[in-house]
Design an enzyme around this catalytic site. Structure first.
Site: not given
Ligand code: IVH
Length: 683
Positions: A434, A119, A35, A31, A138, A117, A411, A226, A115, A33, A81, A314, A414, A429
């Site tokens: 209200c 977060d 820097d 690190d 986005r 997902k 209510c 992705y 793939e 070197e 999605l 999910k 109100c 209500c």
């Molecule tokens: S495809 C049109 N691939 O999930 C295709 N999305 O609601 C849309 N996300 O906020 C996205 N990993 O950023 C895709 N391997 C993946 C993903 C991915 C995470 C997120 C994406 C978006 C949400 C989709």
């Protein structure tokens, strides 16, 4: 020595060592070197500012702080999605695909990429001739914020691709934080006495939306790619190849992607990933399943908000147990009075929960909750936490039945009598005046889900409402600087900011505006469908029930509710005031003029033989045309399939052009499929 040459040399060296360190985890130098090389470059650039280039490694953690983020309109929208929560949902996903593509596809032609997902936050990176030119969030899908300087500080985002011959590439991916980086950020915030982030996703969002990119640079954000906006324009023929291609260009891709030859393999992979989830260094909230074949992706296209060719599976919701302290009642935007459980604070998946919905009276009685009970609470994604059940085994006899807090008959805000309509589980209500409902509607109107008026969040709206400065929507647009600047906690600056945001909200997209109004049964998707169908707010206001019911995706409840809403004299008076204030929602973009169906309004009737109805409608839109919802004077063509009935008769009477399915396909020069491609669906 030639300074320019040395600068060039240093940049190449630094790039090489950064790649070895970050991408291959195999550093050749220490690190210290690294820097030294970095400082030498920094010094030379300071002495020769004309030689500084945007892609220099010294520019990564820098850039001057911004006053605000500029807006970026995505060339192609960034969609979201649809969700699947079970294996049955995945099987339905596949059946819907077959239905759309029928009769030109066999079941074994469908294979998938699965793939993780991740977060985090979706971003778009635009590379021109291999150079990173712009990065954005986005946002609402069509417009995001320019966060180029912030994204450039992320070490896994290359400033240059390995191929400079690609004129333009719009890379889509996710920015995220791993768990350790998240803990570190919160630790530092805590030490400074500042509020901490609830979860890695919020922390990633907070770190990216820093006007000063040097703060972003300190947050150890990561990126994975992705996909791209327009995959059909690449040399790849499948999602699997596309990911490998992005990797070969120097973009980071996930190592957890998996090719699945059938939907059964997708289901198996989901179970594997769910088991693996807790061993990962970062959070994933599910698995994204995509049709692998890019031509099929193109043929399937998009629905209103999401592509047809992908779905997000999910993970099951996160749960925790805690004690029920008492039950209160709250009045929602639509007057629904719902019981809320007040709980001992508990952490559920990184978020502290102290209130949870009990939905309605039936639900609440069925669960037989008692004060003092230990209850199971869960949250899934961004939805409000809910009480699932009471844990009977944990009772010790001290618990108090809820008879004392039975459902109110008036209510709580109100005092108006509450009503439970026959067949409905919700108690409401029904007083349109209200205050609780009015306030909730106003909060919704300016919230992110509504017109997203920055600075007019829940707290400010409550303040303005309580002071009677804002009692209804038009009042928002009549606010003045004097009124706002003198309020407690405000001042000239925040007053100006909010007034500018209100001004900017005066010409919203029609769909966004309809969603913001909070008409019952008109959510984001229905609002988008209405925007696609009607040319103006006025046209929608005068639409008949029959016309609304013709729109695919709009049911009786929504149609009835829209009619009731627009026939209310108070609502009409409100629109008059909005118009006077200069609030004019804008309908969707008109079709381009140089496409085969530009200016044409087409209606389908009867049974089509080679296209499914949805595919036919997609073709009209893809070719610049509009879909008619019924036979009207405006309609230009009727495409009549087998067994066409009254619509055909009416169109003939009006002298409209009548087409067969083949003639329609010729009009858009759509290749008729060859016999060998016409395979039968296996079911
Ligand atoms: S495809 C049109 N691939 O999930 C295709 N999305 O609601 C849309 N996300 O906020 C996205 N990993 O950023 C895709 N391997 C993946 C993903 C991915 C995470 C997120 C994406 C978006 C949400 C989709």
């Amino acid at each position: 020595m030639d300074v320019e040459k040395r600068i060039h040399e240093l940049r190449l060296l630094l790039q090489k060592h950064a790649h070895l360190y970050y991408d291959l985890a195999d550093p050749l130098i220490s690190d210290g070197e690294y820097d030294l090389l970095f400082l030498e470059l920094l010094r030379l650039e300071e002495e020769h500012p004309t030689l500084v280039t945007l892609d220099s490694p010294t520019q990564r953690p820098g850039g001057a702080p911004l006053d605000k983020f500029e807006q970026v309109v995505h060339r192609l929208p960034m969609l979201s999605l649809k969700n699947a929560f079970s294996a049955d949902d995945l099987i339905k996903f596949e059946n819907d695909l077959l239905l759309f593509l029928k009769p030109n596809i066999t079941l074994d032609a469908l294979s998938y990429m699965a793939e993780p997902k991740v977060d985090g936050l979706a971003v778009e990176l635009i590379y021109d001739q291999g150079r990173l030119r712009q990065g954005s969030t986005r946002g609402d899908g069509s417009t995001g914020e320019d966060i180029t300087a912030q994204l450039k500080t992320i070490s896994s985002i290359p400033h240059k691709l390995r191929d400079h011959s690609i004129p333009r590439l719009e890379v889509r991916g996710e920015v995220f934080l791993d768990r350790n980086a998240f803990i570190k950020i919160n630790h530092e915030l805590m030490q400074r006495g500042e509020p901490v982030f609830a979860n890695p996703r919020n922390a990633a969002a907070g770190s990216l939306r820093q006007l000063n990119p040097t703060i972003t640079a300190k947050r150890s954000l990561k990126f994975i790619a992705y996909g791209i906006a327009d995959p059909i324009q690449t040399p790849c023929s499948s999602q699997q190849e596309l990911l490998a291609w992005l990797g070969s260009l120097g973009l980071p891709i996930s190592e957890l992607t998996h090719f699945c030859p059938s939907i059964t393999d997708v289901i198996t992979r989901f179970e594997q990933l769910a088991a693996l989830r807790h061993t990962l260094a970062y959070e994933i909230d599910g698995m994204v399943v995509k049709i692998d074949d890019l031509n099929l992706q193109q043929r399937l296209g998009n629905k209103t908000m999401a592509p047809r060719w992908a779905i997000a599976c999910k993970f099951p919701p996160l749960q925790a147990t805690t004690r029920l302290i008492s039950v209160a009642f709250q009045v929602g935007r639509t007057g629904a009075v719902t019981p809320v459980a007040l709980l001992e604070p508990v952490e559920v998946g990184g978020v502290t929960v102290s209130r949870a919905t009990l939905h309605n009276r039936d639900d609440f009685e069925r669960k037989d909750l008692r004060i003092g009970d230990i209850v199971l609470v869960q949250r899934a994604g961004d939805v409000i936490p809910e009480v699932v059940k009471t844990i009977i085994e944990k009772r010790d006899g001290q618990e108090q039945p809820l008879t004392t807090v039975a459902m109110p008959i008036h209510c709580p805000v109100c005092g108006h009598a509450l009503l439970k309509a026959a067949g409905e589980a919700v108690t409401r209500c029904v007083n349109p005046h209200c205050p609780a409902q009015r306030l909730r509607s106003l909060v919704h109107f300016s919230s992110k889900a509504g017109l997203d008026i920055e600075g007019l969040g829940k707290k400010s709206m409550e303040q303005l409402f309580n002071l009677q400065l804002v009692r209804d929507i038009p009042d928002i647009f009549a606010l003045t600087h004097e009124q706002l600047a003198s309020l407690e906690g405000w001042g000239d600056k925040s007053a100006d900011k909010v007034l500018a945001a209100i001004q900017a909200a005066k010409h919203p997209a029609l769909g966004k505006f309809l969603g913001a109004l909070g008409i019952r049964f008109v959510g984001e998707v229905t609002a988008a469908l209405l925007e696609q169908t009607f040319e103006s707010l006025g046209q929608l206001m005068h639409a008949s029930l029959e016309t609304l019911l013709e729109i695919e995706g709009i049911g009786e409840q929504a149609a009835g509710s829209i009619i009731d809403y627009f026939s209310d004299p108070d609502v009409r008076a409100m629109f008059d005031r909005l118009q006077q204030a200069g609030v004019t929602p804008e309908a969707g973009q008109q079709s381009q003029t140089d496409m085969p169906l530009s200016g044409q309004i087409i209606l389908f009737t009867g049974t089509l033989t080679t296209l499914s109805r949805t595919e036919a409608k997609k073709l009209v839109k893809d070719n610049g045309g509009q879909i008619a919802v019924t036979v009207t004077q405006n309609m230009t063509h009727l495409v009549a399939g087998d067994k066409a009935g009254s619509k055909l008769k009416k169109a003939k009477e009006l002298g409209k052009i009548i087409l067969t399915e083949q003639e329609f396909l010729q009009m858009i020069q759509h290749e008729p499929r060859t016999a060998s491609q016409q395979t039968v669906v296996k079911q």
